[in-house]
Design a protein around this motif. Structure first.
Motif, PDB file in Angstrom:
ATOM      1  N   VAL A 253       0.828  -1.206   0.000  1.00  0.00           N
ATOM      2  CA  VAL A 253       0.000   0.000   0.000  1.00  0.00           C
ATOM      3  C   VAL A 253       0.869   1.266   0.000  1.00  0.00           C
ATOM      4  CG1 VAL A 253      -1.678   1.320   1.338  1.00  0.00           C
ATOM      5  CG2 VAL A 253      -1.943  -1.161   1.114  1.00  0.00           C
ATOM      6  N   ASN A 254       1.875   1.301   0.879  1.00  0.00           N
ATOM      7  CA  ASN A 254       2.691   2.509   1.026  1.00  0.00           C
ATOM      8  C   ASN A 254       4.112   2.292   0.512  1.00  0.00           C
ATOM      9  OD1 ASN A 254       0.723   4.170   2.399  1.00  0.00           O
ATOM     10  ND2 ASN A 254       0.967   2.740   4.105  1.00  0.00           N
ATOM     11  N   HIS A 255       4.568   3.162  -0.370  1.00  0.00           N
ATOM     12  CA  HIS A 255       5.943   3.096  -0.884  1.00  0.00           C
ATOM     13  C   HIS A 255       6.356   1.671  -1.226  1.00  0.00           C
ATOM     14  CE1 HIS A 255       6.171   7.189   0.545  1.00  0.00           C
ATOM     15  NE2 HIS A 255       5.906   6.794   1.778  1.00  0.00           N
ATOM     16  N   PRO A 256       5.678   1.046  -2.190  1.00  0.00           N
ATOM     17  CA  PRO A 256       5.994  -0.353  -2.508  1.00  0.00           C
ATOM     18  C   PRO A 256       7.468  -0.545  -2.868  1.00  0.00           C
ATOM     19  CG  PRO A 256       3.998   0.356  -3.639  1.00  0.00           C
ATOM     20  CD  PRO A 256       4.606   1.582  -3.028  1.00  0.00           C
ATOM     21  N   TYR A 257       8.022  -1.661  -2.414  1.00  0.00           N
ATOM     22  CA  TYR A 257       9.399  -2.008  -2.789  1.00  0.00           C
ATOM     23  C   TYR A 257       9.413  -2.370  -4.267  1.00  0.00           C
ATOM     24  CZ  TYR A 257       9.375  -3.066   2.264  1.00  0.00           C
ATOM     25  OH  TYR A 257       9.207  -3.028   3.617  1.00  0.00           O
ATOM     26  N   ARG A 258      10.602  -2.261  -4.886  1.00  0.00           N
ATOM     27  CA  ARG A 258      10.729  -2.585  -6.308  1.00  0.00           C
ATOM     28  C   ARG A 258      11.471  -3.902  -6.506  1.00  0.00           C
ATOM     29  NH1 ARG A 258      13.845   2.368  -8.230  1.00  0.00           N
ATOM     30  NH2 ARG A 258      14.233   2.491  -6.001  1.00  0.00           N
ATOM     31  N   PRO A 259      11.092  -4.682  -7.519  1.00  0.00           N
ATOM     32  CA  PRO A 259      11.857  -5.891  -7.840  1.00  0.00           C
ATOM     33  C   PRO A 259      13.161  -5.521  -8.552  1.00  0.00           C
ATOM     34  CG  PRO A 259       9.654  -5.887  -8.888  1.00  0.00           C
ATOM     35  CD  PRO A 259       9.930  -4.509  -8.406  1.00  0.00           C
ATOM     36  N   ARG A 260      14.225  -6.230  -8.259  1.00  0.00           N
ATOM     37  CA  ARG A 260      15.503  -5.980  -8.928  1.00  0.00           C
ATOM     38  C   ARG A 260      16.416  -7.190  -8.752  1.00  0.00           C
ATOM     39  NH1 ARG A 260      19.073  -0.669  -7.621  1.00  0.00           N
ATOM     40  NH2 ARG A 260      17.394   0.320  -8.762  1.00  0.00           N
ATOM     41  N   GLN A 261      17.228  -7.454  -9.790  1.00  0.00           N
ATOM     42  CA  GLN A 261      18.253  -8.491  -9.641  1.00  0.00           C
ATOM     43  C   GLN A 261      19.334  -7.971  -8.694  1.00  0.00           C
ATOM     44  OE1 GLN A 261      19.705 -10.284 -13.251  1.00  0.00           O
ATOM     45  NE2 GLN A 261      21.611 -10.947 -12.271  1.00  0.00           N
ATOM     46  N   LEU A 262      19.705  -8.780  -7.703  1.00  0.00           N
ATOM     47  CA  LEU A 262      20.549  -8.272  -6.609  1.00  0.00           C
ATOM     48  C   LEU A 262      21.927  -7.825  -7.077  1.00  0.00           C
ATOM     49  CD1 LEU A 262      21.149  -7.538  -3.754  1.00  0.00           C
ATOM     50  CD2 LEU A 262      21.130  -9.897  -3.115  1.00  0.00           C
ATOM     51  N   SER A 263      22.531  -8.534  -8.025  1.00  0.00           N
ATOM     52  CA  SER A 263      23.877  -8.139  -8.458  1.00  0.00           C
ATOM     53  C   SER A 263      23.866  -6.774  -9.126  1.00  0.00           C
ATOM     54  CB  SER A 263      24.461  -9.172  -9.420  1.00  0.00           C
ATOM     55  OG  SER A 263      23.670  -9.232 -10.587  1.00  0.00           O
ATOM     56  N   ARG A 264      22.679  -6.307  -9.533  1.00  0.00           N
ATOM     57  CA  ARG A 264      22.611  -5.013 -10.222  1.00  0.00           C
ATOM     58  C   ARG A 264      22.254  -3.875  -9.276  1.00  0.00           C
ATOM     59  NH1 ARG A 264      21.726  -6.249 -16.461  1.00  0.00           N
ATOM     60  NH2 ARG A 264      22.817  -8.234 -16.435  1.00  0.00           N
ATOM     61  N   TRP A 265      22.387  -4.176  -7.959  1.00  0.00           N
ATOM     62  CA  TRP A 265      22.192  -3.154  -6.926  1.00  0.00           C
ATOM     63  C   TRP A 265      23.191  -2.037  -7.115  1.00  0.00           C
ATOM     64  CZ3 TRP A 265      25.687  -1.897  -2.893  1.00  0.00           C
ATOM     65  CH2 TRP A 265      25.166  -1.056  -1.896  1.00  0.00           C
ATOM     66  N   GLY A 266      24.419  -2.428  -7.416  1.00  0.00           N
ATOM     67  CA  GLY A 266      25.455  -1.434  -7.697  1.00  0.00           C
ATOM     68  C   GLY A 266      26.432  -2.045  -8.675  1.00  0.00           C
ATOM     69  N   PHE A 267      27.043  -1.222  -9.489  1.00  0.00           N
ATOM     70  CA  PHE A 267      27.839  -1.736 -10.588  1.00  0.00           C
ATOM     71  C   PHE A 267      28.998  -2.604 -10.104  1.00  0.00           C
ATOM     72  CE2 PHE A 267      30.670  -1.107 -14.373  1.00  0.00           C
ATOM     73  CZ  PHE A 267      29.856  -1.808 -15.234  1.00  0.00           C
ATOM     74  N   VAL A 268      29.580  -2.263  -8.964  1.00  0.00           N
ATOM     75  CA  VAL A 268      30.744  -3.013  -8.491  1.00  0.00           C
ATOM     76  C   VAL A 268      30.374  -4.026  -7.407  1.00  0.00           C
ATOM     77  CG1 VAL A 268      32.348  -1.170  -9.041  1.00  0.00           C
ATOM     78  CG2 VAL A 268      31.337  -1.267  -6.768  1.00  0.00           C
ATOM     79  N   PHE A 269      29.086  -4.207  -7.181  1.00  0.00           N
ATOM     80  CA  PHE A 269      28.677  -5.094  -6.096  1.00  0.00           C
ATOM     81  C   PHE A 269      28.381  -6.501  -6.594  1.00  0.00           C
ATOM     82  CE2 PHE A 269      25.352  -7.162  -3.639  1.00  0.00           C
ATOM     83  CZ  PHE A 269      25.861  -7.100  -2.358  1.00  0.00           C
ATOM     84  N   ARG A 270      28.861  -7.525  -5.887  1.00  0.00           N
ATOM     85  CA  ARG A 270      28.391  -8.893  -6.081  1.00  0.00           C
ATOM     86  C   ARG A 270      28.179  -9.489  -4.685  1.00  0.00           C
ATOM     87  NH1 ARG A 270      28.913  -6.833 -10.219  1.00  0.00           N
ATOM     88  NH2 ARG A 270      29.834  -7.540 -12.159  1.00  0.00           N
ATOM     89  N   GLY A 271      27.039 -10.153  -4.486  1.00  0.00           N
ATOM     90  CA  GLY A 271      26.789 -10.842  -3.216  1.00  0.00           C
ATOM     91  C   GLY A 271      27.155 -12.303  -3.391  1.00  0.00           C
ATOM     92  N   LEU A 272      28.277 -12.701  -2.840  1.00  0.00           N
ATOM     93  CA  LEU A 272      28.768 -14.070  -3.074  1.00  0.00           C
ATOM     94  C   LEU A 272      28.261 -15.030  -1.991  1.00  0.00           C
ATOM     95  CD1 LEU A 272      32.461 -13.274  -4.090  1.00  0.00           C
ATOM     96  CD2 LEU A 272      30.427 -13.483  -5.538  1.00  0.00           C
ATOM     97  N   GLY A 273      27.925 -16.242  -2.404  1.00  0.00           N
ATOM     98  CA  GLY A 273      27.518 -17.279  -1.445  1.00  0.00           C
ATOM     99  C   GLY A 273      26.217 -16.967  -0.732  1.00  0.00           C
ATOM    100  N   MET A 274      25.304 -16.254  -1.412  1.00  0.00           N
ATOM    101  CA  MET A 274      24.078 -15.839  -0.728  1.00  0.00           C
ATOM    102  C   MET A 274      22.961 -16.862  -0.855  1.00  0.00           C
ATOM    103  SD  MET A 274      24.167 -11.714  -1.298  1.00  0.00           S
ATOM    104  CE  MET A 274      22.547 -11.433  -0.652  1.00  0.00           C
ATOM    105  N   GLU A 275      22.035 -16.808   0.107  1.00  0.00           N
ATOM    106  CA  GLU A 275      20.983 -17.825   0.220  1.00  0.00           C
ATOM    107  C   GLU A 275      20.072 -17.869  -1.012  1.00  0.00           C
ATOM    108  OE1 GLU A 275      21.312 -15.110   2.070  1.00  0.00           O
ATOM    109  OE2 GLU A 275      19.418 -14.290   2.812  1.00  0.00           O
ATOM    110  N   LEU A 276      19.793 -16.705  -1.632  1.00  0.00           N
ATOM    111  CA  LEU A 276      18.862 -16.745  -2.773  1.00  0.00           C
ATOM    112  C   LEU A 276      19.492 -17.425  -3.981  1.00  0.00           C
ATOM    113  CD1 LEU A 276      18.313 -13.131  -4.243  1.00  0.00           C
ATOM    114  CD2 LEU A 276      20.283 -13.833  -2.921  1.00  0.00           C
ATOM    115  N   ASP A 277      20.797 -17.181  -4.212  1.00  0.00           N
ATOM    116  CA  ASP A 277      21.475 -17.864  -5.310  1.00  0.00           C
ATOM    117  C   ASP A 277      21.541 -19.372  -5.040  1.00  0.00           C
ATOM    118  OD1 ASP A 277      21.846 -15.411  -6.442  1.00  0.00           O
ATOM    119  OD2 ASP A 277      24.028 -15.566  -6.642  1.00  0.00           O
ATOM    120  N   HIS A 278      21.741 -19.730  -3.781  1.00  0.00           N
ATOM    121  CA  HIS A 278      21.832 -21.150  -3.418  1.00  0.00           C
ATOM    122  C   HIS A 278      20.506 -21.869  -3.658  1.00  0.00           C
ATOM    123  CE1 HIS A 278      23.565 -24.566  -1.236  1.00  0.00           C
ATOM    124  NE2 HIS A 278      22.356 -24.734  -0.732  1.00  0.00           N
TER     125      HIS A 278
END
Ligand SMILES: [Zn+2]
Length: 344
Positions: A253-278
């Motif tokens: 209802v309020n300020h809905p969150y947006r869908p996004r691929q996590l690695s594209r959060w920031g250009f130099v960011f990668r989340g390694l060994g994370m639960e969603l990838d697993h």
């Protein structure tokens, strides 16, 4: 001690219809209640004893709908409890895993998980079977409880062994990003895949149940993150992740969150060994990492509190939003349209 014994006996007596594990949970919750003061700092939040009291109550009232079971034991020997939520009158066409509090200081996620369990118990969604873990990092959470009671302001992320469970999974632990050499701090990973009892418990559960969809609840950020977290490439199921993320977004209802691929959060960011990838990479589960809230900071002074940065003063509105998007995803899973199809 006598009080604990009395409450435990009472709990056992009041849940004749519960399974053996359901009765064990009633006893556990009653003992936790007896050992813990009801009045505590951050009283808008549930401490562990409050969490189990709430969940044990609904499991005693609706033993066919809410079925507690243990998914494992933490490094400091605490049980990790889960609830199986089902409408017993309708066969399940899909399964959903919801788990919270992988990061020690992130308590809003547990508020969301408990609110969703209470909502489901009151109005079960026919056709879906849900496993809900209100707190995976039970040891980290217990340390934060001690900090709050003692008035200490400590930054805690990991478990009792100080390992970040959010970097302890087996898929996408390596990055070929050229930025890795320049900013190694962005590419940290645990000592070995599934090195901790909490992540092993989650993996064993996921392997046994092969959930169609999953949600790991974190704070803060305001995103429905999808795989990959550890690779820049789009996954084969990117469009389906977008569709499911959109369903959750539209339910808010309020300020809905947006869908996004996590690695594209920031250009130099990668989340390694994370639960969603697993969960996606190993079992084909449509796994999301939801960053609940947009931080708890309301005043300049809040920036000095580790707890407040993650957890707004009033978790209520965030828990109610959580019920909305989890209900939307669970309803879609109940339709049978969301099917894990094995490792992609
Ligand atoms: Zn987190």
């Amino acid at each position: 001690m006598l009080l604990a014994l009395l409450t435990a006996t009472l709990a056992q007596a009041t849940c004749g219809a519960c399974s053996a594990e359901g009765r064990a949970y009633q006893v556990y919750a009653a003992e936790a209640r007896a050992a813990s003061a009801e009045d505590h700092p951050e009283n808008a939040y549930l401490f562990a004893a409050d969490v189990h009291e709430e969940l044990a109550t609904i499991s005693g009232e609706r033993p066919g709908v809410v079925r507690p079971f243990r998914v494992g034991t933490s490094g400091a020997d605490r049980p990790i409890w889960a609830l199986r939520l089902v409408d017993p009158a309708v066969p399940a066409r899909g399964t959903l895993l919801v788990f919270a509090n992988i990061h020690a200081l992130e308590w809003v996620p547990t508020e969301v998980a408990v609110a969703f369990a209470l909502d489901f118990a009151a109005a079960p969604i026919p056709g879906v079977e849900i496993v809900l873990i209100p707190s995976l990092n039970v040891d980290g959470r217990a340390l934060v409880e001690e900090d709050l009671r003692a008035g200490r302001n400590v930054y805690r992320r990991g478990n009792a062994a100080r390992v970040d469970l959010n970097r302890d999974f087996a898929v996408n632990r390596e990055s070929r990003a050229i930025w890795k050499a320049l900013i190694p701090g962005r590419y940290v990973v645990s000592p070995a895949p599934l090195s901790q009892p909490e992540s092993r418990a989650l993996d064993a559960l996921a392997d046994a149940e092969r959930f169609d969809a999953a949600v790991s609840l974190h704070a803060f950020g305001g995103f429905f993150y999808s795989p990959w977290a550890g690779r820049w490439e789009r996954p084969a199921d990117h469009a389906e992740f977008g569709r499911l993320g959109g369903l959750m977004q539209n339910a808010m209802v309020n300020h809905p969150y947006r869908p996004r691929q996590l690695s594209r959060w920031g250009f130099v960011f990668r989340g390694l060994g994370m639960e969603l990838d697993h969960l996606y990479g190993s079992y084909g589960t449509y796994a999301f990492l939801v960053e609940t809230t947009r931080s708890g900071v309301e005043t300049l002074a809040d920036l000095g509190s580790n707890f407040r940065i993650y957890n707004p003063r009033d978790p209520g509105p965030h828990a109610r939003e959580g019920v909305r998007y989890l209900r939307a995803l669970a309803t879609e899973v109940a339709s049978g349209r969301v099917q894990a199809r094995g490792a992609p």
